[in-house]
Structure formats: structure tokens, C-alpha cells
Design an enzyme around this catalytic site. Structure first.
Site, PDB file in Angstrom:
ATOM      1  N   LYS A   1       6.097  -0.354   3.737  1.00  0.00           N
ATOM      2  CA  LYS A   1       6.631  -1.137   4.849  1.00  0.00           C
ATOM      3  C   LYS A   1       8.075  -1.550   4.621  1.00  0.00           C
ATOM      4  CE  LYS A   1       4.116  -3.436   1.867  1.00  0.00           C
ATOM      5  NZ  LYS A   1       2.794  -3.846   1.495  1.00  0.00           N
TER       6      LYS A   1
ATOM      7  N   GLU B   1      -0.221   3.936   8.694  1.00  0.00           N
ATOM      8  CA  GLU B   1      -1.246   2.922   8.970  1.00  0.00           C
ATOM      9  C   GLU B   1      -1.379   1.908   7.833  1.00  0.00           C
ATOM     10  OE1 GLU B   1      -3.513   2.605  11.944  1.00  0.00           O
ATOM     11  OE2 GLU B   1      -3.246   0.713  10.886  1.00  0.00           O
TER      12      GLU B   1
ATOM     13  N   LYS C   1       6.311  -6.120   7.722  1.00  0.00           N
ATOM     14  CA  LYS C   1       5.191  -5.680   8.569  1.00  0.00           C
ATOM     15  C   LYS C   1       5.437  -6.064  10.022  1.00  0.00           C
ATOM     16  CE  LYS C   1       2.021  -5.957   4.678  1.00  0.00           C
ATOM     17  NZ  LYS C   1       1.255  -6.853   3.822  1.00  0.00           N
TER      18      LYS C   1
ATOM     19  N   GLU D   1       3.005  -7.135  -4.452  1.00  0.00           N
ATOM     20  CA  GLU D   1       4.048  -6.130  -4.547  1.00  0.00           C
ATOM     21  C   GLU D   1       4.585  -6.091  -5.978  1.00  0.00           C
ATOM     22  OE1 GLU D   1       5.016  -4.078  -1.835  1.00  0.00           O
ATOM     23  OE2 GLU D   1       3.154  -5.010  -1.247  1.00  0.00           O
TER      24      GLU D   1
ATOM     25  N   THR E   1      -2.153   1.417  -7.674  1.00  0.00           N
ATOM     26  CA  THR E   1      -3.292   0.831  -6.959  1.00  0.00           C
ATOM     27  C   THR E   1      -3.711   1.691  -5.771  1.00  0.00           C
ATOM     28  OG1 THR E   1      -2.521  -1.379  -7.590  1.00  0.00           O
ATOM     29  CG2 THR E   1      -4.085  -1.253  -5.763  1.00  0.00           C
ATOM     30  N   VAL E   2      -2.771   2.012  -4.893  1.00  0.00           N
ATOM     31  CA  VAL E   2      -3.129   2.686  -3.639  1.00  0.00           C
ATOM     32  C   VAL E   2      -3.428   4.174  -3.869  1.00  0.00           C
ATOM     33  CG1 VAL E   2      -2.452   3.120  -1.253  1.00  0.00           C
ATOM     34  CG2 VAL E   2      -1.674   1.041  -2.383  1.00  0.00           C
TER      35      VAL E   2
ATOM     36  N   GLY F   1      -4.379  -6.485  -7.992  1.00  0.00           N
ATOM     37  CA  GLY F   1      -3.658  -5.355  -7.376  1.00  0.00           C
ATOM     38  C   GLY F   1      -3.170  -5.624  -5.964  1.00  0.00           C
TER      39      GLY F   1
END
Ligand code: NAP
Ligand code: HSE
Length: 439
Positions: free
Chosen positions: A117, A141, A217, A202, A15-16, A199
Site C-alpha cells: 500500500k 486486494e 490504505k 510493518e 509473513t505474507v 507478524g
């Protein structure tokens, strides 16, 4: 073109990773105008080289010459040992393989961007120490609150403040589920399946629904806000797995929305923190945050309260945060600012015991419909210094078991626990009591 292109090795093209590549292709000219150099993906590490990919990074146009050299590999060394790669972007998730890759990358003198994270909450101290020793950037970020620039805000924009409190909706999947249950009447599992399809979730969605992802986080944000290391295992965490539609409806009736909250505040020098589902007054901005959107409210002693709001999950929002880190590294590479603090290692947090956390509370008791029950519960609360603000009992006289709901004034969690311990084993309690904090 002026400066030579910055070359990326990307680990993970789900996804990312795909979102990052799309933004780079779409906004390339603008990025070159801002940075004075191109950013080029050279190699992409994946697990399965036979998998069909939903997106192929297009050719880059370094020096005006079309190139189509993006190469897929399943061998981490192809990233780490490539002298042409300047920055390794870790978007695989998980702990072991990601830790190994990032530490090898730093040892090989490469700057790192990660959205991981879980890794930074569990082993961030070691990785930040290594990055510091090597004078390299380790930027993250995208790891907290997706596309919302909360890390940069705490690290740079609010650096002159003492942070008093931060409160947020920090998980897109959980917020999507609660919004869909509340606004569209979906059941929990259908809403979760949709969040996975979109999406947001996790690889192991229990991280989202059990509050663990929010806890990861919050640990990162507390480091940036307070300059202290609050160990993940010390953080009280509860999630939304058992949230019932009934409580969402009662909450609405009293003028609240149910949200999964991560919160940390400075109470006379000690940190009170936790992850918990909470009722949020519908007039608060946090109550209006819907779908995969997240929001973080930060209160500084100089700036007062500020609110950041945006998409907390998804390909393009998260890719946007990853690419902003790559661009920041191009500017910061000689002077990394990874933790926002100059101490070699952040000291352990001074933690306020969780039973001293004070808030209003919501209780739903399932009780036998007979005289005196409501009075007995009210007396037990009074014995533990809990004062009732509102109460309702729903029932038409035909049911054996009815819900009794109380909203209380502020009381410490220790009093809540003592009250529940006292009531839970009385003969009129027909099912486990539901308790939520109120913001
Ligand atoms: P994803 O869709 O599951 O993609 C993971 C990618 O990493 C896949 O391409 C996979 O390869 C690759 N991969 C996994 N383990 C690997 C290994 N050991 N060696 C080589 N490649 C490996 O995950 P994602 O949603 O993009 O999330 C990536 C990271 O970003 C996670 O840390 C997540 O917590 C974080 N994050 C995600 C979001 C979001 O909205 N999804 C938002 C913020 C942060 P294959 O394709 O071959 O399987
Ligand atoms: N699974 C995470 C979420 C991704 O739903 O918020 C963004 O960190």
C-alpha cells in the site's frame, strides 16, 4: 488436467509470502477445481539466501508428476526475464526496489499482484498508467485491510453506487494495541511488541502507530470509491503513539471505545478525509472490532450502509487476498480492471479544508484545582460556538492538578483549534490538552 499451470514468481518470502505458499499448498485441489488449471510457484526472490525459512513450499503435482522445483534467488532478473513466469507477486514492501521490480515486470509483459500500500499510495498513479499502457493487470486486494475484500467490493460489487462515506479501522497493529490496552490493561510498548511478534506490524512500526499505514490504505480506497486522486501529503493524519490509558478509561466511562479511524466522506461534492484516533460509541459495530481485526463501513447512495469485517493483518488472511488476486488475473487477463474507472488518469480530489470537518469532540484538560477554571473553559468553548454535551471533573480536593473532561456537540475542527489556542496559554493549564474526535 486441462489448461497449463499459471506460473508465479514471488518477490518476498516473509509473513505474507509464506502465507500465500501455505494456502496454495493446502487448497491446491480446490483451486484447480475452480480455475481449471494449477497455480505453481517457480521462483522466490529474497534478500538473504542464507536465512532459514519457516516454510518450504511443497512439490506441485502438475500433470500428476511430483515436482519440487521452487528456486530461491536474490536476483530480480530471475523473475522478470523468465518467459515461463506469468504473474509476479510483489511481497517485499518498501518503495524503491518494489517500484523497480513492478515496473520492470510490467515492461516485460507480466501481470503483477502486490500487497504494497505504501508504494501504491505514493507512486500508484505511475504504475497504473504503465499497466494501462501495457494492458496488464496490477491487482492489490491485500494492500488494504488484509484479508477483507474491500478493494473488490468497491471496484466491482458497489460500482453502481455513488459512495457517500467510508469509515474504517484499517490497521491491525494499532487496533491490537488499543484493544490490549483497553481490555487487558497492557501498556503500549508491550502490546506493540506482541503485534510485531504476531507478524502484524510493518517493517517500520511507526507506520502503524502514527497512522501512516492507515493513510496509505485510505488513499487507495478513496481512488476506488470516488474516482479521484487524494494526494497522500494532503491528508491530515494523526496516530496513537501518545494515547494514554487515562483517556481509554474516560472514554469507557462515557460509553465509548478509542479506535484509530480512517474516514472519507462526500460533503456536497468535496471530499472530507483524515486519519485520527476517535471515540466510537460502544453500541456501534466499529467499537466492537478487536485485536488484529479490521472493519470498513461503506455507505452508497443506492445500497445504503454495508459493513466488512475480518482480519486486517497476518500471514493467512493476507495470503488469502493475494491468492484471490492471482485467481482473478487468470480470469481477467484479457480485460484488466485495475482502478475500477475508465479515465486514463484520475483527476485530483476536490478536498474540503480540514478545519471545516464537523464532528463531536472529547477534551481532557489537566488544570489547577481552583475556583472558576471549569467556567473559564466553558466560556472559551461558547465563544467559539462549541456546545457542551457532558462534563466531569475528577479529584478529591487533595490534588493540585485534576483532569476535566468535556464531550461536546458537533462543531467544526476550526472552532476546536481556536478554542485550544485561546485556552492553552492560560495559567491554570498544567499539561497539554488531549483532544479526540467522536464518530
Ligand atoms: P516481511 O515479513 O518483512 O517479508 C519481506 C520479504 O521481502 C522477506 O522475505 C525479505 O527477504 C524480502 N525482501 C525485502 N526487501 C527485499 C529486496 N530489496 N529484495 C529482495 N527481497 C526483499 O514483510 P511482510 O509482512 O510479509 O509484508 C510484505 C508486504 O505486504 C509489505 O508491503 C506489507 O506492507 C504488506 N502487507 C503485510 C501484511 C502483514 O500482515 N504482514 C498485511 C497486508 C500487507 P529476506 O527474507 O531475505 O529478508
Ligand atoms: N501493518 C499492517 C497492519 C499490515 O497492522 O494493519 C496489514 O496491512
Amino acid at each position: 488436467m486441462g489448461k497449463k499451470a499459471t506460473v508465479l514468481g514471488i518477490a518476498g518470502f516473509g509473513t505474507v509470502g509464506t502465507g500465500l505458499a501455505r494456502i496454495l499448498d493446502e487448497n491446491r485441489e480446490r483451486i484447480i477445481q475452480r480455475m481449471g488449471c494449477d497455480i505453481r510457484i517457480k521462483t522466490i526472490l529474497v534478500r538473504d539466501l542464507t536465512k532459514t525459512r519457516t516454510y518450504t513450499p511443497t512439490s506441485t503435482t502438475t500433470s500428476g508428476t511430483p515436482e519440487n522445483t521452487v528456486r530461491f534467488t536474490a536476483t530480480p532478473a530471475d523473475l522478470v526475464n523468465d518467459p515461463e513466469i506469468d504473474i509476479i507477486v510483489e511481497l517485499m514492501g518498501g518503495i524503491e526496489a518494489a517500484y523497480d521490480l513492478i515496473s520492470l515486470a510490467l515492461k516485460a509483459g507480466k501481470h503483477v499482484v502486490t500487497a504494497n500500500k505504501a508504494l501504491l499510495a505514493e507512486r500508484g498513479q505511475e504504475l497504473f498508467a504503465l499497466a494501462r499502457e501495457k494492458n496488464l493487470c496490477l491487482y492489490y486486494e491485500a494492500s488494504s485491510v488484509g484479508g477483507v475484500p474491500v478493494i473488490q467490493t468497491l471496484k466491482e460489487s458497489l460500482a453502481s453506487n455513488r459512495i457517500l462515506k467510508l469509515t474504517g479501522i484499517m490497521n491491525g497493529t494499532a487496533n491490537y494495541i488499543l484493544s490490549e490496552m483497553s481490555s487487558n490493561g497492557l501498556d503500549f510498548s508491550t502490546a506493540l511488541a506482541q503485534a510485531q511478534e504476531l507478524g502484524y506490524a510493518e517493517a517500520d512500526p511507526s507506520f502503524d502507530i502514527d497512522g501512516v499505514d492507515t493513510a496509505h490504505k485510505l488513499v487507495l480506497l478513496m481512488r476506488l470509491a470516488f474516482g479521484q486522486h487524494y494526494a497522500l501529503e494532503d491528508l491530515p493524519v494523526s496516530g496513537i503513539r501518545n494515547v494514554a490509558k487515562e483517556d481509554i478509561s474516560f472514554a469507557r466511562e462515557f460509553g465509548y471505545r478509542l479506535k484509530l479511524i480512517g474516514q472519507a466522506r462526500d460533503v456536497d461534492g468535496a471530499i472530507e478525509a483524515g486519519v485520527f484516533p476517535a471515540l466510537v460509541k460502544y453500541t456501534f459495530l466499529l467499537a466492537r472490532v478487536g485485536g488484529n481485526y479490521n472493519a470498513v463501513r461503506i455507505e452508497g447512495n443506492a445500497v445504503g450502509p454495508i459493513m466488512l469485517h475480518g482480519q486486517g493483518a497476518g500471514d493467512l488472511p493476507t495470503g488469502s487476498a493475494v491468492l484471490s488476486d492471482v485467481m482473478a488475473i487468470i480470469k481477467d487477463k484479457d480485460r484488466p480492471n485495475n482502478t475500477g474507472w475508465t479515465m486514463p488518469e484520475l483527476p485530483p480530489a476536490n478536498i474540503l479544508p480540514p478545519e471545516q470537518a464537523v464532528s463531536q469532540h472529547y477534551f481532557r484538560f489537566s488544570v489547577a484545582d481552583r475556583p472558576g477554571v471549569m467556567g473559564t473553559i466553558a466560556s472559551a468553548m461558547a465563544e467559539h460556538d462549541i456546545s457542551i454535551a457532558q462534563a466531569i471533573q475528577k479529584g478529591n480536593g487533595d490534588q493540585e492538578v485534576v483532569p476535566v473532561v468535556f464531550i461536546t456537540h458537533e462543531a467544526p475542527m476550526g472552532s476546536v483549534k481556536a478554542t485550544l489556542d485561546a485556552i492553552e496559554h492560560t495559567d491554570f493549564i498544567a499539561a497539554p490538552t488531549v483532544h479526540y474526535r467522536i464518530l
